[in-house]
Design an enzyme around this catalytic site. Structure first.
Site, PDB file in Angstrom:
ATOM      1  N   GLY A 183       2.820  -1.049   4.341  1.00  4.41           N
ATOM      2  CA  GLY A 183       2.915   0.361   3.966  1.00  4.41           C
ATOM      3  C   GLY A 183       4.360   0.761   3.746  1.00  4.41           C
ATOM      4  O   GLY A 183       4.947   0.509   2.690  1.00  4.41           O
ATOM      5  N   GLY A 184       4.965   1.363   4.767  1.00  7.36           N
ATOM      6  CA  GLY A 184       6.298   1.948   4.643  1.00  7.36           C
ATOM      7  C   GLY A 184       7.342   1.038   4.004  1.00  7.36           C
ATOM      8  O   GLY A 184       8.084   1.469   3.112  1.00  7.36           O
ATOM      9  N   SER A 195       3.473  -2.073  10.359  1.00  9.12           N
ATOM     10  CA  SER A 195       4.935  -2.111  10.481  1.00  9.12           C
ATOM     11  C   SER A 195       5.535  -3.481  10.154  1.00  9.12           C
ATOM     12  O   SER A 195       6.468  -3.943  10.808  1.00  9.12           O
ATOM     13  CB  SER A 195       5.375  -1.642  11.872  1.00  9.12           C
ATOM     14  OG  SER A 195       4.940  -0.318  12.090  1.00  9.12           O
ATOM     15  N   ASN A 205       0.868  -1.180   0.000  1.00 11.21           N
ATOM     16  CA  ASN A 205       0.000   0.000   0.000  1.00 11.21           C
ATOM     17  C   ASN A 205       0.903   1.227   0.000  1.00 11.21           C
ATOM     18  O   ASN A 205       1.476   1.581   1.026  1.00 11.21           O
ATOM     19  CB  ASN A 205      -0.891  -0.027   1.257  1.00 11.21           C
ATOM     20  CG  ASN A 205      -1.727   1.231   1.376  1.00 11.21           C
ATOM     21  OD1 ASN A 205      -1.867   1.993   0.411  1.00 11.21           O
ATOM     22  ND2 ASN A 205      -2.289   1.466   2.547  1.00 11.21           N
ATOM     23  N   TRP A 206       1.006   1.856  -1.176  1.00 15.53           N
ATOM     24  CA  TRP A 206       1.924   3.000  -1.290  1.00 15.53           C
ATOM     25  C   TRP A 206       1.307   4.294  -0.763  1.00 15.53           C
ATOM     26  O   TRP A 206       1.982   5.319  -0.706  1.00 15.53           O
ATOM     27  CB  TRP A 206       2.338   3.189  -2.756  1.00 15.53           C
ATOM     28  CG  TRP A 206       3.198   2.092  -3.298  1.00 15.53           C
ATOM     29  CD1 TRP A 206       3.845   1.108  -2.581  1.00 15.53           C
ATOM     30  CD2 TRP A 206       3.521   1.862  -4.673  1.00 15.53           C
ATOM     31  NE1 TRP A 206       4.534   0.293  -3.430  1.00 15.53           N
ATOM     32  CE2 TRP A 206       4.366   0.720  -4.718  1.00 15.53           C
ATOM     33  CE3 TRP A 206       3.180   2.494  -5.865  1.00 15.53           C
ATOM     34  CZ2 TRP A 206       4.870   0.216  -5.921  1.00 15.53           C
ATOM     35  CZ3 TRP A 206       3.683   1.994  -7.058  1.00 15.53           C
ATOM     36  CH2 TRP A 206       4.520   0.865  -7.078  1.00 15.53           C
ATOM     37  N   LYS A 207       0.046   4.280  -0.460  1.00 13.23           N
ATOM     38  CA  LYS A 207      -0.643   5.483   0.047  1.00 13.23           C
ATOM     39  C   LYS A 207      -0.443   6.649  -0.943  1.00 13.23           C
ATOM     40  O   LYS A 207      -0.413   6.415  -2.140  1.00 13.23           O
ATOM     41  CB  LYS A 207      -0.169   5.818   1.462  1.00 13.23           C
ATOM     42  CG  LYS A 207      -0.184   4.592   2.370  1.00 13.23           C
ATOM     43  CD  LYS A 207       0.052   4.912   3.808  1.00 13.23           C
ATOM     44  CE  LYS A 207       0.097   3.618   4.601  1.00 13.23           C
ATOM     45  NZ  LYS A 207       0.111   3.810   6.028  1.00 13.23           N
ATOM     46  N   GLU A 212      -5.442  -4.659  10.848  1.00 11.85           N
ATOM     47  CA  GLU A 212      -4.406  -3.641  10.987  1.00 11.85           C
ATOM     48  C   GLU A 212      -4.609  -2.870  12.290  1.00 11.85           C
ATOM     49  O   GLU A 212      -5.369  -1.893  12.318  1.00 11.85           O
ATOM     50  CB  GLU A 212      -4.483  -2.663   9.811  1.00 11.85           C
ATOM     51  CG  GLU A 212      -4.224  -3.305   8.467  1.00 11.85           C
ATOM     52  CD  GLU A 212      -3.593  -2.320   7.516  1.00 11.85           C
ATOM     53  OE1 GLU A 212      -2.468  -2.568   7.096  1.00 11.85           O
ATOM     54  OE2 GLU A 212      -4.205  -1.277   7.235  1.00 11.85           O
ATOM     55  N   GLU A 243      -6.723   4.927   7.896  1.00  9.52           N
ATOM     56  CA  GLU A 243      -6.477   6.341   7.593  1.00  9.52           C
ATOM     57  C   GLU A 243      -7.727   6.973   6.982  1.00  9.52           C
ATOM     58  O   GLU A 243      -8.031   8.140   7.230  1.00  9.52           O
ATOM     59  CB  GLU A 243      -5.261   6.470   6.657  1.00  9.52           C
ATOM     60  CG  GLU A 243      -3.969   6.268   7.443  1.00  9.52           C
ATOM     61  CD  GLU A 243      -2.827   5.701   6.636  1.00  9.52           C
ATOM     62  OE1 GLU A 243      -2.878   5.715   5.391  1.00  9.52           O
ATOM     63  OE2 GLU A 243      -1.863   5.220   7.267  1.00  9.52           O
ATOM     64  N   GLY A 296       2.541   2.395  10.706  1.00  5.68           N
ATOM     65  CA  GLY A 296       3.501   3.487  10.508  1.00  5.68           C
ATOM     66  C   GLY A 296       4.223   3.906  11.771  1.00  5.68           C
ATOM     67  O   GLY A 296       4.880   4.943  11.807  1.00  5.68           O
ATOM     68  N   HIS A 304      -9.492   1.310   5.059  1.00  4.66           N
ATOM     69  CA  HIS A 304      -8.196   1.540   5.712  1.00  4.66           C
ATOM     70  C   HIS A 304      -8.401   2.532   6.860  1.00  4.66           C
ATOM     71  O   HIS A 304      -9.170   3.483   6.738  1.00  4.66           O
ATOM     72  CB  HIS A 304      -7.179   2.074   4.700  1.00  4.66           C
ATOM     73  CG  HIS A 304      -5.784   2.068   5.241  1.00  4.66           C
ATOM     74  ND1 HIS A 304      -5.324   3.025   6.116  1.00  4.66           N
ATOM     75  CD2 HIS A 304      -4.762   1.195   5.064  1.00  4.66           C
ATOM     76  CE1 HIS A 304      -4.068   2.738   6.440  1.00  4.66           C
ATOM     77  NE2 HIS A 304      -3.708   1.639   5.819  1.00  4.66           N
TER      78      HIS A 304
HETATM   79  C1  PEP Z   1      -0.757   0.327   6.123  1.00  4.22           C
HETATM   80  O1  PEP Z   1      -0.856   1.507   5.923  1.00  4.22           O
HETATM   81  O2  PEP Z   1      -1.636  -0.435   5.690  1.00  4.22           O
HETATM   82  C2  PEP Z   1       0.377  -0.143   6.894  1.00  4.22           C
HETATM   83  C3  PEP Z   1       0.319  -1.326   7.429  1.00  4.22           C
HETATM   84  O3  PEP Z   1       1.453   0.702   7.017  1.00  4.22           O
HETATM   85  P1  PEP Z   1       2.882   0.365   7.679  1.00  4.22           P
HETATM   86  O4  PEP Z   1       3.334  -0.953   7.114  1.00  4.22           O
HETATM   87  O5  PEP Z   1       3.754   1.498   7.296  1.00  4.22           O
HETATM   88  O6  PEP Z   1       2.652   0.255   9.155  1.00  4.22           O
END
Ligand code: PEP
Length: 257
Positions: free
Chosen positions: A233-234, A212, A9-11, A167, A97, A173, A95
């Site tokens: 994500g990251g 994470s 997930n590049w957001k 999640e 966010e 993040g 999600h």
């Molecule tokens: C996400 O945004 O779905 C996520 C899990 O981010 P991260 O891996 O950066 O925690």
């Protein structure tokens, strides 16, 4: 046996040129054919070009959002049909966010998931608790309610066509990851709720962990019975790192006898 499913997930990161450069590098790094389902979810502007680059590759395209309506006066939104047209096979819905920053409700998430299924796109339905909710012992209640409402409109015979992502919001993040045991406890509970709703099909539904995930923790998470993949994500923004996560997500089954 559930096939592992790993999604990046590049957001709101990566322009079109960066997305294509990433794909060029990433496709050279992963084994082909892969033993896992691998998905890239770029920003909407890169969907079309990235979809063309990934066509004929083992990597699938996902959108990060969708609107439930088939079309009409919804400025700035994209329908499931439009996503299908540019090659999306998956879309992330609910999600945290979007739930917390944009006020999306579980009812709205459910309508999106239903619209995606009708368009032949697999929804990745996210759920998860906040730090406060976990600290006050409400994790199971919060997630049960999110699932009950988000999946309430899904036809009973379409359960196997879903992916669910657990999640924990406190882990997204933040660098804090749920321990494999903590995540497994919630995943097992999610599978029970899915069984209540979809019966035996619950055994086929893949449940991703997100929060994470990195190369150094993915194998331990994937070793858990009900953890079938990861939403990343990251650590997915670097093709080397995401390819390593994909590689390490395949649990060796042991030497042949
Ligand atoms: C996400 O945004 O779905 C996520 C899990 O981010 P991260 O891996 O950066 O925690």
């Amino acid at each position: 046996m559930r096939r592992p499913i790993l999604a990046a997930n590049w957001k709101m990161q990566m322009g079109v040129a960066e997305a294509i450069a990433y794909a060029d590098r990433f496709l050279g790094l992963i084994a082909e054919p892969t033993a896992v389902d691998v998905i890239l979810a770029p920003p909407a502007t890169a969907l079309d070009a990235l979809g063309q680059r990934l066509a004929q590759s083992p990597v699938a395209l996902a959108a990060q959002n969708v609107h439930p309506a088939a079309g009409g006066a919804f400025t700035g939104e994209l329908s499931a049909g439009m996503l299908s047209e540019v090659g999306c096979r998956y879309a992330i819905v609910g999600h945290s966010e979007r739930r917390t920053l944009l006020g999306e409700t579980s009812e709205f998430v459910g309508a999106k998931a239903r619209a995606l299924l009708e368009a032949g796109i697999t929804p990745i339905v996210c759920c998860g608790e906040t730090d406060d909710e976990r600290e006050s012992g409400r994790t199971f209640d919060v997630i049960s309610e999110q699932l009950e409402i988000s999946l309430g409109e899904i036809p009973a015979d379409r359960g196997a066509d879903l992916v669910v992502a657990y999640e924990p919001i406190w882990a997204i993040g933040t660098g804090k990851t749920a321990t494999p045991e903590t995540a497994q406890e919630v995943h097992a509970m999610i599978r029970e709720r899915l069984r209540d709703r979809f019966g035996d099909a619950a055994a086929e539904i893949r449940i991703q962990y997100g929060g994470s995930v990195k190369p150094d923790n993915v194998a331990a998470l994937m070793s858990q019975t009900d953890i079938d993949g990861a939403l990343v994500g990251g650590a997915s923004l670097d093709p080397e790192s995401f390819a390593e996560i994909v590689r390490l997500s395949v649990i060796p089954t042991g030497d042949p006898q």
